[in-house]
Design an enzyme around this catalytic site. Structure first.
Site, PDB file in Angstrom:
ATOM      1  N   ILE A 134      -1.280  -1.808   0.515  1.00 49.43           N
ATOM      2  CA  ILE A 134      -1.780  -3.049   0.120  1.00 49.43           C
ATOM      3  C   ILE A 134      -1.082  -4.468   0.698  1.00 49.43           C
ATOM      4  O   ILE A 134       0.029  -4.086   0.976  1.00 49.43           O
ATOM      5  CB  ILE A 134      -1.740  -3.141  -1.703  1.00 49.43           C
ATOM      6  CG1 ILE A 134      -0.367  -2.988  -1.903  1.00 49.43           C
ATOM      7  CG2 ILE A 134      -2.713  -2.188  -1.747  1.00 49.43           C
ATOM      8  CD1 ILE A 134      -0.051  -2.961  -3.311  1.00 49.43           C
ATOM      9  N   PHE A 153       6.231  -2.998  -8.463  1.00 44.22           N
ATOM     10  CA  PHE A 153       6.823  -1.948  -7.830  1.00 44.22           C
ATOM     11  C   PHE A 153       8.496  -2.084  -7.671  1.00 44.22           C
ATOM     12  O   PHE A 153       8.891  -3.198  -7.407  1.00 44.22           O
ATOM     13  CB  PHE A 153       6.512  -1.877  -6.423  1.00 44.22           C
ATOM     14  CG  PHE A 153       4.738  -1.418  -6.274  1.00 44.22           C
ATOM     15  CD1 PHE A 153       4.639   0.058  -6.226  1.00 44.22           C
ATOM     16  CD2 PHE A 153       3.863  -2.130  -6.334  1.00 44.22           C
ATOM     17  CE1 PHE A 153       3.498   0.479  -6.113  1.00 44.22           C
ATOM     18  CE2 PHE A 153       2.526  -1.495  -6.199  1.00 44.22           C
ATOM     19  CZ  PHE A 153       2.269  -0.188  -6.030  1.00 44.22           C
ATOM     20  N   PHE A 177       1.870   4.436 -12.773  1.00 42.97           N
ATOM     21  CA  PHE A 177       0.579   5.040 -12.104  1.00 42.97           C
ATOM     22  C   PHE A 177       1.100   5.796 -10.912  1.00 42.97           C
ATOM     23  O   PHE A 177       0.245   6.850 -10.497  1.00 42.97           O
ATOM     24  CB  PHE A 177      -0.208   3.987 -11.725  1.00 42.97           C
ATOM     25  CG  PHE A 177       0.151   2.709 -10.971  1.00 42.97           C
ATOM     26  CD1 PHE A 177       0.111   3.094  -9.562  1.00 42.97           C
ATOM     27  CD2 PHE A 177       0.450   1.647 -11.401  1.00 42.97           C
ATOM     28  CE1 PHE A 177       0.439   2.058  -8.892  1.00 42.97           C
ATOM     29  CE2 PHE A 177       0.885   0.615 -10.385  1.00 42.97           C
ATOM     30  CZ  PHE A 177       0.902   0.985  -9.219  1.00 42.97           C
ATOM     31  N   ASP A 178       2.240   5.823 -10.161  1.00 44.01           N
ATOM     32  CA  ASP A 178       2.703   6.538  -9.236  1.00 44.01           C
ATOM     33  C   ASP A 178       4.315   6.282  -8.947  1.00 44.01           C
ATOM     34  O   ASP A 178       4.735   5.316  -9.245  1.00 44.01           O
ATOM     35  CB  ASP A 178       1.878   5.971  -7.996  1.00 44.01           C
ATOM     36  CG  ASP A 178       2.251   6.911  -6.872  1.00 44.01           C
ATOM     37  OD1 ASP A 178       2.423   8.130  -7.187  1.00 44.01           O
ATOM     38  OD2 ASP A 178       1.676   6.806  -5.635  1.00 44.01           O
ATOM     39  N   TYR A 189       9.303   4.307  -3.915  1.00 41.60           N
ATOM     40  CA  TYR A 189       8.883   3.560  -4.912  1.00 41.60           C
ATOM     41  C   TYR A 189       8.376   3.874  -6.384  1.00 41.60           C
ATOM     42  O   TYR A 189       8.327   5.083  -6.336  1.00 41.60           O
ATOM     43  CB  TYR A 189       7.445   2.691  -4.370  1.00 41.60           C
ATOM     44  CG  TYR A 189       6.446   3.555  -4.198  1.00 41.60           C
ATOM     45  CD1 TYR A 189       5.540   3.880  -5.202  1.00 41.60           C
ATOM     46  CD2 TYR A 189       6.378   4.639  -3.137  1.00 41.60           C
ATOM     47  CE1 TYR A 189       4.392   4.938  -5.167  1.00 41.60           C
ATOM     48  CE2 TYR A 189       5.563   5.496  -2.738  1.00 41.60           C
ATOM     49  CZ  TYR A 189       4.519   5.646  -3.968  1.00 41.60           C
ATOM     50  OH  TYR A 189       3.547   6.731  -3.954  1.00 41.60           O
ATOM     51  N   TYR A 218      -5.090  -4.265  -5.582  1.00 46.26           N
ATOM     52  CA  TYR A 218      -6.194  -3.639  -5.469  1.00 46.26           C
ATOM     53  C   TYR A 218      -7.668  -4.286  -5.754  1.00 46.26           C
ATOM     54  O   TYR A 218      -8.727  -3.765  -5.908  1.00 46.26           O
ATOM     55  CB  TYR A 218      -6.356  -2.211  -6.217  1.00 46.26           C
ATOM     56  CG  TYR A 218      -5.486  -1.302  -5.714  1.00 46.26           C
ATOM     57  CD1 TYR A 218      -5.814  -0.464  -4.568  1.00 46.26           C
ATOM     58  CD2 TYR A 218      -4.087  -1.098  -6.231  1.00 46.26           C
ATOM     59  CE1 TYR A 218      -4.881   0.367  -4.048  1.00 46.26           C
ATOM     60  CE2 TYR A 218      -3.309  -0.162  -5.578  1.00 46.26           C
ATOM     61  CZ  TYR A 218      -3.592   0.641  -4.676  1.00 46.26           C
ATOM     62  OH  TYR A 218      -2.693   1.643  -3.869  1.00 46.26           O
TER      63      TYR A 218
END
Length: 163
Positions: A85, A128, A65-66, A55, A111
């Site tokens: 999530i 994502f 962010f990731d 991902y 979140y």
């Protein structure tokens, strides 16, 4: 006259808020975009399956962010068990091994209003790019994955205008 003015002001505010949400890329419901689906789908992800996913997580402004792609470290979890999530638990259901999806996840399925400081602000819509690599350790084709390099490079990025 004052009531008419108040109603007009409320309507204008609601329309402006809706336009702002659209402009920023925020969504109110989960959106699933299938970017690639294998010709045959022998294995699909179901609730309770252990799945392995690559991902890339972004904010609506494009900030990453990731990313498991950059770490070359896929993420494994039990689908539908609340380990991730809600947007992931819902957005990856029914995906085929090898399938690539773009998930646009509203804050309520991500979140929430608290976010995940410092990288994810409160109320953030998350995007994502995902690739389902395996379900219950079964890769595409239902065969064990081979550790050979076939020499082909795969571009796993998507343009910002997709979905």
């Amino acid at each position: 006259m004052c009531l008419r003015y108040s109603i007009c002001l409320i309507l204008f505010s609601l329309i402006s808020l809706q336009a702002f949400a659209k402009k920023t890329g925020d969504v109110s419901e989960l959106q699933i975009g299938v970017k690639f689906k294998p010709a045959t789908c022998e294995v699909k992800a179901h609730k309770g399956d252990m799945i392995k996913v690559h991902y890339r997580g972004k904010l609506t402004d494009g900030t990453v962010f990731d990313s498991s792609f950059e770490r070359d470290e896929p993420f494994e979890f039990e689908l539908g068990s609340g380990q991730v999530i809600k947007g992931w638990d819902q957005g990856l259901l029914g995906a085929c091994v090898g399938e690539k999806r773009k998930l646009k996840i509203p804050a309520k399925l991500g979140y929430g209003e608290q976010g995940s400081p410092p990288t994810i602000p409160g109320g953030a819509t998350l995007i994502f790019d995902t690739e389902l690599l395996a379900v219950n350790e079964k890769p595409a084709g239902g065969e064990e994955q081979q550790e050979e390099d076939d020499g082909e490079d795969v571009d796993d990025t998507y343009g910002a205008d997709e979905l």
